[in-house]
Design a protein around this motif. Sequence first.
Motif, PDB file in Angstrom:
ATOM      1  N   GLY A   1       0.814  -1.213   0.000  1.00 17.53           N
ATOM      2  CA  GLY A   1       0.000   0.000   0.000  1.00 17.53           C
ATOM      3  C   GLY A   1       0.845   1.259   0.000  1.00 17.53           C
ATOM      4  O   GLY A   1       0.541   2.230  -0.700  1.00 17.53           O
ATOM      5  N   ALA A   2       1.933   1.259   0.776  1.00 16.84           N
ATOM      6  CA  ALA A   2       2.830   2.420   0.793  1.00 16.84           C
ATOM      7  C   ALA A   2       3.466   2.618  -0.575  1.00 16.84           C
ATOM      8  O   ALA A   2       3.575   3.754  -1.064  1.00 16.84           O
ATOM      9  N   ALA A   3       3.862   1.526  -1.211  1.00 19.12           N
ATOM     10  CA  ALA A   3       4.454   1.625  -2.549  1.00 19.12           C
ATOM     11  C   ALA A   3       3.431   2.134  -3.562  1.00 19.12           C
ATOM     12  O   ALA A   3       3.750   2.971  -4.413  1.00 19.12           O
ATOM     13  N   MET A   4       2.202   1.652  -3.470  1.00 20.54           N
ATOM     14  CA  MET A   4       1.158   2.099  -4.397  1.00 20.54           C
ATOM     15  C   MET A   4       0.838   3.579  -4.186  1.00 20.54           C
ATOM     16  O   MET A   4       0.580   4.307  -5.157  1.00 20.54           O
ATOM     17  N   CYS A   5       0.862   4.025  -2.944  1.00 21.95           N
ATOM     18  CA  CYS A   5       0.654   5.455  -2.677  1.00 21.95           C
ATOM     19  C   CYS A   5       1.762   6.292  -3.317  1.00 21.95           C
ATOM     20  O   CYS A   5       1.497   7.366  -3.864  1.00 21.95           O
ATOM     21  N   ALA A   6       2.997   5.803  -3.266  1.00 25.66           N
ATOM     22  CA  ALA A   6       4.114   6.529  -3.889  1.00 25.66           C
ATOM     23  C   ALA A   6       3.932   6.588  -5.401  1.00 25.66           C
ATOM     24  O   ALA A   6       4.182   7.630  -6.023  1.00 25.66           O
ATOM     25  N   LEU A   7       3.477   5.496  -6.009  1.00 25.75           N
ATOM     26  CA  LEU A   7       3.254   5.500  -7.458  1.00 25.75           C
ATOM     27  C   LEU A   7       2.078   6.404  -7.834  1.00 25.75           C
ATOM     28  O   LEU A   7       2.133   7.110  -8.844  1.00 25.75           O
ATOM     29  N   ALA A   8       1.026   6.387  -7.022  1.00 24.03           N
ATOM     30  CA  ALA A   8      -0.109   7.282  -7.276  1.00 24.03           C
ATOM     31  C   ALA A   8       0.327   8.741  -7.148  1.00 24.03           C
ATOM     32  O   ALA A   8      -0.074   9.595  -7.952  1.00 24.03           O
ATOM     33  N   ALA A   9       1.159   9.037  -6.150  1.00 25.45           N
ATOM     34  CA  ALA A   9       1.661  10.405  -5.980  1.00 25.45           C
ATOM     35  C   ALA A   9       2.530  10.808  -7.169  1.00 25.45           C
ATOM     36  O   ALA A   9       2.505  11.970  -7.599  1.00 25.45           O
ATOM     37  N   THR A  10       3.273   9.861  -7.734  1.00 24.58           N
ATOM     38  CA  THR A  10       4.075  10.152  -8.921  1.00 24.58           C
ATOM     39  C   THR A  10       3.170  10.522 -10.090  1.00 24.58           C
ATOM     40  O   THR A  10       3.458  11.461 -10.843  1.00 24.58           O
ATOM     41  N   GLY A  11       2.071   9.801 -10.242  1.00 19.40           N
ATOM     42  CA  GLY A  11       1.118  10.118 -11.308  1.00 19.40           C
ATOM     43  C   GLY A  11       0.502  11.496 -11.127  1.00 19.40           C
ATOM     44  O   GLY A  11       0.381  12.268 -12.089  1.00 19.40           O
ATOM     45  N   VAL A  12       0.119  11.811  -9.905  1.00 14.33           N
ATOM     46  CA  VAL A  12      -0.435  13.142  -9.621  1.00 14.33           C
ATOM     47  C   VAL A  12       0.610  14.217  -9.911  1.00 14.33           C
ATOM     48  O   VAL A  12       0.309  15.242 -10.536  1.00 14.33           O
TER      49      VAL A  12
END
Length: 162
Positions: free
Chosen positions: A71-82
Amino acid sequence: MTAMYGSAGASSHPVVNASKLWAGGVATALVAALLAIVGILVGRGLFGVEILAPKGAGVWGDADTGWYAVGAAMCALAATGVLHLLLLYTPKPLRFFGWVMTLATVVAMLAPFVTETGLGSRMFTAGLNFILGVAIGSLLAGTAHTAVQPTAPARPAPRPYR
């Protein structure tokens, strides 16, 4: 009139090196996942705080540890997209990104307080979420600085001699 404001075809947005940005995003995701695991090990092993697992689950806990890291990794990838979208389409993208990350971190810090776990577990999880939010935000902001190439300012059209 166009000469005063630059050429009509000139872009006011900087050029984003997407491969560099996303490579930094993947590296940030790896750091976030490892940070989550370290935080859970510290909480359970050193302080005996029940993070994401019942009391008898031991230091490594159960499958929730892995899911928390994912989940932490997915949040980092989502933040990269944003961040990528903000860099492409908004003025002052890092200011907006700072606000998004701050508010997302606050939400992540408040989330443990709606659970039925003990106060110590809620406090430690909120602190771990704070550290994760700061790490993701700061690493991605630094990545954005290296992934953005400013455009050359448009030169005004030469004035005719009279």
